[in-house]
Design a protein around this motif. Sequence first.
Motif: not given
Length: 239
Positions: A27-55
């Motif tokens: 659990d020692g991570v500053m962020s974790c993968l999120a999928v759109p189907s769970e955004f409704r349950r995440l949105q009242n607690v965690f900021p949801i951000l996007f990141r691009r794999d540069l490679e």
Amino acid sequence: MTTHQLLDSTTHRDLRVHADADPALGDGVMSCLAVPSEFRRLQNVFPILFRRDLEHGTLSALALLGFEQGENLFVEDGRWDAPYRPLALSIQPFLIGRSADGEGPGQVHIDMGHPRIATGGEGMRLFDEAGVPTPYLETIADQLGELDEGYRASADFFAALERYELLEPFSLDVELADGASHRMVGYQLIDEDKLRALDAAALGDLHSAGHLMPIFMALASLSNFPALISRKNRRMGHG
């Protein structure tokens, strides 16, 4: 080191898993993968951000849990301090396995090298004495299925964001009560102005594909930044 095995009631009859919230258990991570189907349950607690794999150029969505590498502000004294735990953390040390071609039904695998693997009589049992899955394992299987389905469906969601150019770069300077600061860079978020400027046809396309709701949830989640900063200050003994 990961050691994946197909879970079965014979080989793993007596296996137990630590289910506590603990940085040392994954659990020692500053962020974790999120999928759109769970955004409704995440949105009242965690900021949801996007990141691009540069490679590879691929997008992913993340639930933000802290501001420094290895920092999870939602773990407190062996418990998860939030009404919802992201699927990507809840399912550890389990994962979905498939054939080499990626087709066919998924199977429950377990990473025997994961720190959540328990020794002795500690932890949650996966099977009872008769080899029947325990309620804990049944819950894990349901969560794995939801995460797998959400992940496989997320490509269409990200393609829609790209098609309508709805992402913009995001950076944030986090100022803490003790005067320290953390600069967050390399993330993206929904461009609200571009979303607002979409015509009816574009909005209809997003809505019919089921993408409009997670877009709104991602936007709503950004209001959690002040609360996350407050958690950081409390963790440091301020406030």
